[in-house]
Motif scaffolding. Structure first.
Motif, PDB file in Angstrom:
ATOM      1  N   VAL A 248      -5.602  16.981 153.630  1.00 33.63           N
ATOM      2  CA  VAL A 248      -5.328  18.193 153.497  1.00 33.63           C
ATOM      3  C   VAL A 248      -4.252  18.934 154.119  1.00 33.63           C
ATOM      4  CG1 VAL A 248      -7.891  18.413 152.886  1.00 33.63           C
ATOM      5  CG2 VAL A 248      -7.189  18.992 155.230  1.00 33.63           C
ATOM      6  N   HIS A 249      -3.809  20.047 153.669  1.00 34.72           N
ATOM      7  CA  HIS A 249      -2.863  20.653 154.519  1.00 34.72           C
ATOM      8  C   HIS A 249      -3.417  21.571 155.915  1.00 34.72           C
ATOM      9  CE1 HIS A 249       0.666  22.986 155.455  1.00 34.72           C
ATOM     10  NE2 HIS A 249      -0.025  24.058 155.418  1.00 34.72           N
ATOM     11  N   ALA A 250      -3.433  21.087 156.928  1.00 36.22           N
ATOM     12  CA  ALA A 250      -3.978  21.436 158.009  1.00 36.22           C
ATOM     13  C   ALA A 250      -3.295  22.776 158.647  1.00 36.22           C
ATOM     14  CB  ALA A 250      -4.203  20.515 159.216  1.00 36.22           C
ATOM     15  N   LEU A 251      -3.805  23.938 158.819  1.00 35.57           N
ATOM     16  CA  LEU A 251      -3.207  25.134 159.090  1.00 35.57           C
ATOM     17  C   LEU A 251      -3.849  25.400 160.718  1.00 35.57           C
ATOM     18  CD1 LEU A 251      -1.772  28.011 158.940  1.00 35.57           C
ATOM     19  CD2 LEU A 251      -4.021  28.906 157.824  1.00 35.57           C
ATOM     20  N   ASP A 252      -5.136  25.187 160.973  1.00 40.04           N
ATOM     21  CA  ASP A 252      -5.744  25.494 162.225  1.00 40.04           C
ATOM     22  C   ASP A 252      -6.728  24.691 162.525  1.00 40.04           C
ATOM     23  OD1 ASP A 252      -6.337  26.546 164.533  1.00 40.04           O
ATOM     24  OD2 ASP A 252      -7.131  28.432 163.426  1.00 40.04           O
ATOM     25  N   ALA A 253      -6.690  23.899 163.601  1.00 37.60           N
ATOM     26  CA  ALA A 253      -7.717  22.856 163.854  1.00 37.60           C
ATOM     27  C   ALA A 253      -8.809  23.335 164.785  1.00 37.60           C
ATOM     28  CB  ALA A 253      -7.039  21.473 164.740  1.00 37.60           C
ATOM     29  N   THR A 254      -8.774  24.946 165.094  1.00 36.87           N
ATOM     30  CA  THR A 254      -9.667  25.570 166.007  1.00 36.87           C
ATOM     31  C   THR A 254     -10.900  25.274 165.394  1.00 36.87           C
ATOM     32  OG1 THR A 254      -8.080  27.155 166.646  1.00 36.87           O
ATOM     33  CG2 THR A 254     -10.302  27.724 167.165  1.00 36.87           C
ATOM     34  N   GLY A 255     -12.137  24.756 166.040  1.00 39.02           N
ATOM     35  CA  GLY A 255     -13.504  24.640 165.855  1.00 39.02           C
ATOM     36  C   GLY A 255     -13.678  23.464 164.926  1.00 39.02           C
ATOM     37  N   LEU A 283     -15.812  15.785 155.327  1.00 39.25           N
ATOM     38  CA  LEU A 283     -15.260  16.692 154.408  1.00 39.25           C
ATOM     39  C   LEU A 283     -15.284  18.322 155.052  1.00 39.25           C
ATOM     40  CD1 LEU A 283     -14.744  17.491 151.552  1.00 39.25           C
ATOM     41  CD2 LEU A 283     -17.245  17.425 151.007  1.00 39.25           C
ATOM     42  N   CYS A 284     -16.386  18.466 155.613  1.00 38.32           N
ATOM     43  CA  CYS A 284     -16.533  19.800 156.087  1.00 38.32           C
ATOM     44  C   CYS A 284     -15.549  20.389 157.045  1.00 38.32           C
ATOM     45  CB  CYS A 284     -17.847  20.051 156.584  1.00 38.32           C
ATOM     46  SG  CYS A 284     -18.991  20.107 155.253  1.00 38.32           S
ATOM     47  N   SER A 285     -15.193  19.287 157.982  1.00 44.52           N
ATOM     48  CA  SER A 285     -14.160  19.482 158.943  1.00 44.52           C
ATOM     49  C   SER A 285     -12.749  19.621 158.344  1.00 44.52           C
ATOM     50  CB  SER A 285     -14.294  18.407 160.106  1.00 44.52           C
ATOM     51  OG  SER A 285     -13.972  17.148 159.608  1.00 44.52           O
ATOM     52  N   ALA A 286     -12.478  19.017 157.454  1.00 43.22           N
ATOM     53  CA  ALA A 286     -11.287  18.914 156.545  1.00 43.22           C
ATOM     54  C   ALA A 286     -11.119  20.060 155.898  1.00 43.22           C
ATOM     55  CB  ALA A 286     -11.007  17.649 155.712  1.00 43.22           C
ATOM     56  N   LEU A 287     -12.082  20.810 155.150  1.00 41.98           N
ATOM     57  CA  LEU A 287     -12.036  22.042 154.565  1.00 41.98           C
ATOM     58  C   LEU A 287     -11.924  22.850 155.443  1.00 41.98           C
ATOM     59  CD1 LEU A 287     -14.801  21.698 151.794  1.00 41.98           C
ATOM     60  CD2 LEU A 287     -12.233  21.213 151.483  1.00 41.98           C
ATOM     61  N   ALA A 288     -12.217  23.115 156.715  1.00 49.28           N
ATOM     62  CA  ALA A 288     -12.064  24.156 157.753  1.00 49.28           C
ATOM     63  C   ALA A 288     -10.823  24.229 157.997  1.00 49.28           C
ATOM     64  CB  ALA A 288     -13.054  23.790 158.841  1.00 49.28           C
ATOM     65  N   VAL A 289     -10.261  23.002 158.245  1.00 45.36           N
ATOM     66  CA  VAL A 289      -8.898  23.188 158.832  1.00 45.36           C
ATOM     67  C   VAL A 289      -7.818  23.854 157.858  1.00 45.36           C
ATOM     68  CG1 VAL A 289      -9.235  21.279 160.743  1.00 45.36           C
ATOM     69  CG2 VAL A 289      -8.009  20.735 158.478  1.00 45.36           C
ATOM     70  N   ARG A 290      -8.196  23.983 156.775  1.00 43.50           N
ATOM     71  CA  ARG A 290      -7.407  24.517 155.875  1.00 43.50           C
ATOM     72  C   ARG A 290      -6.944  25.945 155.957  1.00 43.50           C
ATOM     73  NH1 ARG A 290      -9.043  22.854 150.047  1.00 43.50           N
ATOM     74  NH2 ARG A 290     -11.028  24.407 150.639  1.00 43.50           N
TER      75      ARG A 290
END
Length: 372
Positions: A248-255, A283-290
């Motif tokens: 995924v395109h990671a924008l922010d890894a916070t949390g 999956l959930c952590s990958a969706l979050a960093v977007r």
């Protein structure tokens, strides 16, 4: 000190979490980090509950009945945090307390190259975590953070009462990773450190070896590896599972680690097998960093459904990578059944308003100002 004013949800909780809550201010789109004597402009910014609130929000958005036992101050930041968590995100705050003349901890997070740098300020809580937890309703699972030897292992009491305890490592500021801390895992069901923490505590050279070593201390050892996925070892069966990351395109890894843990707990409470639990957490952590914003980047079931339908559609066009991913996540067809597929709020650049999205999925909610 004042008691919580929120009406508790009837019945036992699925999950109880405790720890410090932060007011997070996140800057994104930075060309580079700040340099003394200069000013750097960010393309975007957002505000969100942080600290242990990352995990509480992530779990609640997955339909896990989540309670938070935490200290809140009496300042404007705390007013906003209390309302967002209790009203917008449906986190049960009946075991939380507000304290006079105690201010909210704050973190400024700079999203840089898919990772983050943070500046924080705060003070120790007015009361030990165990004091707050003692007033909480029973929960099927509890998340705890390892503390140093000699500290009160309050989670052992709830473990004796039948709760599954999921322990996180907590950052060691000295980076000494004293193996003596692992003795604090007695009574815990799972330990979920990241690769650096796991290898540090076990004095091993790979995340897989670290997970195997940690399985001697807990029934379930899970090591997160960021962009390399995750690995887990079930000590009771000897099963080892390694799950690759999702691109995924990671924008922010916070949390992201908190979202992972929330999804892992959710899957465990639904009695999923280890492979499924680990894939769901990845999956959930990958969706979050977007998205940026820590807690408010956590996905709900609607986000998961959108990703799943998009993946299946791509697989039907002959996209081989999408087809392989769809095969790995076929369980989502059943998992999505019965869950409300509402939109969820993302972090934005103001602390003055709540979401314009009804968390129950019925459409726009009335505009409300913090403190009203």
């Amino acid at each position: 000190m004042t008691n919580a004013e929120q009406e508790p949800t009837p019945g036992p909780l699925d999950l109880l979490v405790t720890g410090p809550v932060f007011f997070d201010l996140v800057f994104t789109g930075l060309p580079h980090g700040p340099v003394a004597g200069t000013e750097v402009w960010a393309d975007g910014m957002g505000t969100a509950p942080g600290g242990i609130a990352n995990l509480a929000v992530a779990a609640s958005r997955l339909g896990t009945r989540t309670g938070l036992a935490a200290a809140f101050g009496d300042d404007a930041y705390a007013d906003w945090l209390w309302n967002v968590l209790g009203q917008q995100e449906a986190v049960d705050l009946s075991a939380s307390r507000r304290y006079r003349h105690w201010h909210t901890s704050v973190t400024v997070s700079l999203a840089l190259d898919g990772d983050r740098a943070m500046i924080s300020h705060g003070h120790d809580g007015p009361e030990p975590a165990g004091t707050l937890v003692a007033s909480a309703r029973p929960a099927r699972a509890v998340v705890a953070e390892l503390t140093g030897p000699g500290s009160d292992p309050w989670w052992q009491t709830v473990a004796d009462a039948g709760s599954l305890v999921f322990a996180g490592a907590g950052w060691d500021p000295d980076e000494s990773w004293d193996p003596a801390r692992l003795a604090m895992l007695e009574g815990c069901h799972a330990f979920t450190p990241n690769a650096v923490e796991a290898m540090g505590y076990t004095r091993t050279d790979t995340p897989v070896d670290a997970a195997r070593a940690l399985a001697a201390h807990v029934p379930l050892a899970v090591v997160t590896m960021g962009g390399d996925g995750a690995v887990a070892v079930d000590a009771s069966t000897g099963e080892e599972v390694r799950v690759e990351p999702l691109e995924v395109h990671a924008l922010d890894a916070t949390g992201a680690g908190d979202v992972f843990a929330a999804a892992l707990v959710t899957g465990t409470l639904q009695d999923w097998d280890l492979q499924r639990r680990l894939r769901f957490a990845v999956l959930c952590s990958a969706l979050a960093v977007r998205h940026f914003g820590g807690s408010l980047a956590a996905p709900g079931w609607g986000d998961i459904a959108d990703w799943w339908h998009g993946t299946v559609a791509a697989a039907r066009t002959g996209d081989m990578a999408a087809r392989e991913t769809a095969e790995h996540y076929e369980f989502l067809d059943d998992a999505l059944t019965g869950h409300p597929l509402a939109r969820v709020r993302r972090a934005d650049a103001t602390i003055a308003r709540f979401s314009d999205v009804d968390p129950g999925g019925s459409g726009p909610a009335p505009t409300v100002r913090a403190g009203d």
